[in-house]
Write an enzyme that holds these catalytic residues in place. Sequence first.
Site, PDB file in Angstrom:
ATOM      1  N   SER A 176       0.878  -1.183   0.000  1.00 35.83           N
ATOM      2  CA  SER A 176       0.000   0.000   0.000  1.00 35.83           C
ATOM      3  C   SER A 176       0.907   1.223   0.000  1.00 35.83           C
ATOM      4  CB  SER A 176      -0.848  -0.004   1.279  1.00 35.83           C
ATOM      5  OG  SER A 176      -1.460   1.238   1.487  1.00 35.83           O
ATOM      6  N   TYR A 189      -2.080  -1.246  10.426  1.00 33.52           N
ATOM      7  CA  TYR A 189      -2.033  -1.354   8.964  1.00 33.52           C
ATOM      8  C   TYR A 189      -0.706  -0.805   8.428  1.00 33.52           C
ATOM      9  CZ  TYR A 189      -3.976  -1.067   4.183  1.00 33.52           C
ATOM     10  OH  TYR A 189      -4.214  -1.219   2.834  1.00 33.52           O
TER      11      TYR A 189
END
Length: 256
Positions: A138, A151
């Site tokens: 990401s 995350y």
Amino acid sequence: MLANKTALVTGSTSGIGLGIAKALARQGANIVLNGFGDAEAPKAEIAALGVKVAYHGADMSKPAEIEDMMKFAAAQFGQVDILVNNAGIQHVARVEDFPVEKWDAIIAINLSSAFHATRLALPAMRAANWGRIINVASVHGLVASAEKSAYVAAKHGVVGLTKVTALENATTGVTCNAICPGWVLTPLVQKQVDAKAAALGISNEDAKKQLLGEKEPSMQFTTPEELGELAVFFCSPAGANVRGVAWNMDGGWTAQ
Ligand code: NAD
């Protein structure tokens, strides 16, 4: 280009994983799907592209189930030539409020699962002297956002794992690279759009514009189709010496 190859894509019953699985299937790869929810519709979408498709429902937070999935994939179509570590979840809260069980789940599903699937896939890839490991990280593998501690930690970890895997196999035909998307309008992000719309009392469309405006200069969502084509490039002959990159497709997010 990928006829007679097998691609296992984790978390491919929806979103980015399904987009990547379809792009690889369009190149002729047989596909092993994984993920929760309805598997019949994604299976039919892949089969319609003229390749073989199988499904294994391993929970990617459970190493024993990952082992079972890797054995199943090899038994179905020979061996896993292309591994896409994509399964992932999100939870948003400040560090001091972050539920411990959510931290553990995000680290297990978004990071440790990639380690387990990679360690289990490598021996056959090395024996064949060809393999592609593609980790869906990401922009949060490169930069941080508030309230996403687990995350961001997991995705930075995925970028690190990508580099080590690439280095350890650098003299072989096995490559490992990461894809770093910005905002992609999948169920994972729709939840964040809904939360913003509810918190601010604004429409879904306005919440999407706000989300993009905060981070993504292009003001456009990256699509699963675009990400699928990047995965295809990594599998192409031109990608043979692309090793250990964290390739962002983020509308300029990390250029700021
Ligand atoms: P999604 O919610 O549409 O898909 C997630 C997939 O993972 C689903 O198939 C789901 O069933 C599966 N999954 C979840 N928990 C699992 C578990 N324990 N075991 C097996 N499968 C499980 O989300 P998405 O946006 O397509 O996300 C896919 C990946 O892309 C994730 O790793 C995510 O972090 C990453 N990503 C997404 C965005 C975005 O904006 N959507 C941006 C950057 C990175």
